[in-house]
Design a protein around this motif. Structure first.
Motif, mmCIF file in Angstrom:
data_model
loop_
_atom_site.group_PDB
_atom_site.id
_atom_site.type_symbol
_atom_site.label_atom_id
_atom_site.label_comp_id
_atom_site.label_asym_id
_atom_site.label_seq_id
_atom_site.Cartn_x
_atom_site.Cartn_y
_atom_site.Cartn_z
ATOM 1 N N MET A 28 0.312 -0.924 0.418
ATOM 2 C CA MET A 28 0.098 -0.271 0.125
ATOM 3 C C MET A 28 1.040 0.922 -0.089
ATOM 4 O O MET A 28 1.559 1.476 0.852
ATOM 5 C CB MET A 28 -0.614 -0.254 1.565
ATOM 6 C CG MET A 28 -2.162 1.086 1.407
ATOM 7 S SD MET A 28 -2.744 1.247 2.999
ATOM 8 C CE MET A 28 -3.827 2.630 2.486
ATOM 9 N N SER A 29 0.187 1.880 -1.045
ATOM 10 C CA SER A 29 1.667 3.592 -0.898
ATOM 11 C C SER A 29 0.811 4.156 0.118
ATOM 12 O O SER A 29 -0.210 4.844 0.843
ATOM 13 C CB SER A 29 1.108 3.943 -2.448
ATOM 14 O OG SER A 29 1.775 5.325 -2.292
ATOM 15 N N ASN A 30 1.334 5.166 0.528
ATOM 16 C CA ASN A 30 1.115 5.954 1.496
ATOM 17 C C ASN A 30 1.701 7.864 0.963
ATOM 18 O O ASN A 30 2.584 8.628 1.651
ATOM 19 C CB ASN A 30 1.986 5.977 2.795
ATOM 20 C CG ASN A 30 3.759 5.856 2.561
ATOM 21 O OD1 ASN A 30 4.027 5.872 1.755
ATOM 22 N ND2 ASN A 30 4.215 6.655 4.488
ATOM 23 N N THR A 31 1.333 8.040 -0.040
ATOM 24 C CA THR A 31 1.997 9.128 -1.066
ATOM 25 C C THR A 31 0.241 9.656 -0.914
ATOM 26 O O THR A 31 -0.330 9.143 -1.843
ATOM 27 C CB THR A 31 2.831 9.215 -2.144
ATOM 28 O OG1 THR A 31 3.544 7.609 -2.115
ATOM 29 C CG2 THR A 31 2.443 10.400 -3.061
ATOM 30 N N PHE A 32 -0.008 11.244 -0.269
ATOM 31 C CA PHE A 32 -0.557 11.806 -0.868
ATOM 32 C C PHE A 32 -0.441 12.929 -1.790
ATOM 33 O O PHE A 32 1.014 13.255 -1.857
ATOM 34 C CB PHE A 32 -1.294 12.090 0.475
ATOM 35 C CG PHE A 32 -1.374 10.988 1.245
ATOM 36 C CD1 PHE A 32 -2.573 10.063 1.036
ATOM 37 C CD2 PHE A 32 -0.931 10.793 2.672
ATOM 38 C CE1 PHE A 32 -2.914 8.709 1.679
ATOM 39 C CE2 PHE A 32 -0.910 9.497 2.459
ATOM 40 C CZ PHE A 32 -2.156 8.684 2.837
ATOM 41 N N SER A 33 -1.915 12.998 -2.247
ATOM 42 C CA SER A 33 -1.372 14.802 -3.211
ATOM 43 C C SER A 33 -2.228 16.050 -2.827
ATOM 44 O O SER A 33 -2.589 16.214 -2.201
ATOM 45 C CB SER A 33 -1.980 14.492 -3.994
ATOM 46 O OG SER A 33 -1.263 15.591 -5.497
ATOM 47 N N ILE A 34 -1.120 16.352 -2.519
ATOM 48 C CA ILE A 34 -1.008 18.025 -2.459
ATOM 49 C C ILE A 34 -0.793 19.312 -3.141
ATOM 50 O O ILE A 34 0.845 19.295 -3.222
ATOM 51 C CB ILE A 34 -0.890 18.460 -1.053
ATOM 52 C CG1 ILE A 34 -1.089 17.994 0.166
ATOM 53 C CG2 ILE A 34 -0.982 20.432 -0.510
ATOM 54 C CD1 ILE A 34 -0.613 18.295 1.166
ATOM 55 N N PRO A 35 -1.455 20.087 -4.226
ATOM 56 C CA PRO A 35 -0.739 20.986 -5.176
ATOM 57 C C PRO A 35 0.596 21.933 -4.327
ATOM 58 O O PRO A 35 0.405 21.872 -3.659
ATOM 59 C CB PRO A 35 -1.760 21.137 -5.544
ATOM 60 C CG PRO A 35 -2.800 21.045 -5.209
ATOM 61 C CD PRO A 35 -2.612 20.242 -4.126
ATOM 62 N N VAL A 36 1.739 22.345 -5.321
ATOM 63 C CA VAL A 36 2.710 23.017 -6.142
ATOM 64 C C VAL A 36 1.958 24.369 -5.956
ATOM 65 O O VAL A 36 1.278 24.761 -7.086
ATOM 66 C CB VAL A 36 3.809 22.638 -5.839
ATOM 67 C CG1 VAL A 36 4.787 23.501 -5.647
ATOM 68 C CG2 VAL A 36 4.539 20.983 -5.781
ATOM 69 N N VAL A 46 -5.436 25.574 7.118
ATOM 70 C CA VAL A 46 -5.655 26.182 6.087
ATOM 71 C C VAL A 46 -6.603 27.639 4.396
ATOM 72 O O VAL A 46 -7.479 26.027 5.319
ATOM 73 C CB VAL A 46 -5.373 25.241 4.719
ATOM 74 C CG1 VAL A 46 -4.293 25.630 3.498
ATOM 75 C CG2 VAL A 46 -3.323 25.264 6.095
ATOM 76 N N HIS A 47 -6.181 28.538 4.651
ATOM 77 C CA HIS A 47 -7.993 29.262 3.982
ATOM 78 C C HIS A 47 -7.280 29.723 2.728
ATOM 79 O O HIS A 47 -6.212 29.956 2.205
ATOM 80 C CB HIS A 47 -7.823 30.183 5.145
ATOM 81 C CG HIS A 47 -9.306 30.936 4.645
ATOM 82 N ND1 HIS A 47 -10.535 30.467 4.444
ATOM 83 C CD2 HIS A 47 -8.950 31.937 3.896
ATOM 84 C CE1 HIS A 47 -11.170 31.085 3.905
ATOM 85 N NE2 HIS A 47 -10.249 32.749 3.923
ATOM 86 N N ASP A 73 -8.074 22.839 0.678
ATOM 87 C CA ASP A 73 -9.011 21.127 0.854
ATOM 88 C C ASP A 73 -8.109 20.072 1.495
ATOM 89 O O ASP A 73 -8.829 19.314 1.825
ATOM 90 C CB ASP A 73 -9.746 21.410 -0.498
ATOM 91 C CG ASP A 73 -11.327 22.350 -0.544
ATOM 92 O OD1 ASP A 73 -11.513 22.774 -0.041
ATOM 93 O OD2 ASP A 73 -11.639 22.437 -1.760
ATOM 94 N N ALA A 74 -7.026 20.249 0.575
ATOM 95 C CA ALA A 74 -6.352 18.813 0.497
ATOM 96 C C ALA A 74 -5.597 18.734 1.918
ATOM 97 O O ALA A 74 -5.210 17.520 1.809
ATOM 98 C CB ALA A 74 -5.655 18.705 -0.328
ATOM 99 N N VAL A 75 -5.368 19.947 2.623
ATOM 100 C CA VAL A 75 -3.893 19.658 3.629
ATOM 101 C C VAL A 75 -4.979 19.281 4.521
ATOM 102 O O VAL A 75 -3.941 18.301 4.350
ATOM 103 C CB VAL A 75 -3.696 21.646 3.829
ATOM 104 C CG1 VAL A 75 -2.863 20.718 5.090
ATOM 105 C CG2 VAL A 75 -2.436 21.472 2.670
#
Length: 124
Positions: A1-9, A44-45, A81-83
């Motif tokens: 199982m991967s523990n990589t999550f995506s938050i944009p830069v 985070v807003h 939203d992702a954080v």
């Protein structure tokens, strides 16, 4: 199982970059790099074309704010939203794998500047 999550830069005004790192968020400006630990983040807003990171503080004190401006409005919303979701999943993953940091009295904020690194401890 991967523990990589995506938050944009996010890339904003004045070559400012806000991204996620291994221990939290990383805010980079020319000549300065600030690592904001997950435990230090209150919220985070996103608002229009900017994102504000508010740090946790003791009751009655004014929280520190870090802001990046002139980013894509869609990317700002996606980032904000992702954080919380991503960091919650990372905390759960760490706890599941036995990596919780019980007994830490607070989070440490690291700032890298030319000539050295400054550290400050934040309240729990």
């Amino acid at each position: 199982m991967s523990n990589t999550f995506s938050i944009p830069v996010l890339r904003g005004r004045g070559a400012t970059v806000l991204s996620s790192g291994q221990d939290g968020l990383v805010l980079e400006r020319p000549g300065k790099k600030l690592t904001i630990p997950t435990r230090a983040i209150a919220r985070v807003h996103a608002e229009a074309r900017s994102v504000t990171v508010e740090l946790r503080t003791l009751a009655g004190m004014t929280p520190s704010l870090y802001r990046i401006e002139d980013v894509s409005a869609a990317a700002a919303v996606a980032f904000a939203d992702a954080v919380p979701t991503t960091f919650l999943l990372l905390r759960l993953w760490s706890t599941f794998r036995g990596g919780s940091r019980k007994g830490m009295s607070g989070a440490m904020l690291r700032t890298s500047v030319p000539g050295g690194t400054r550290r400050a401890y934040l309240p729990e």
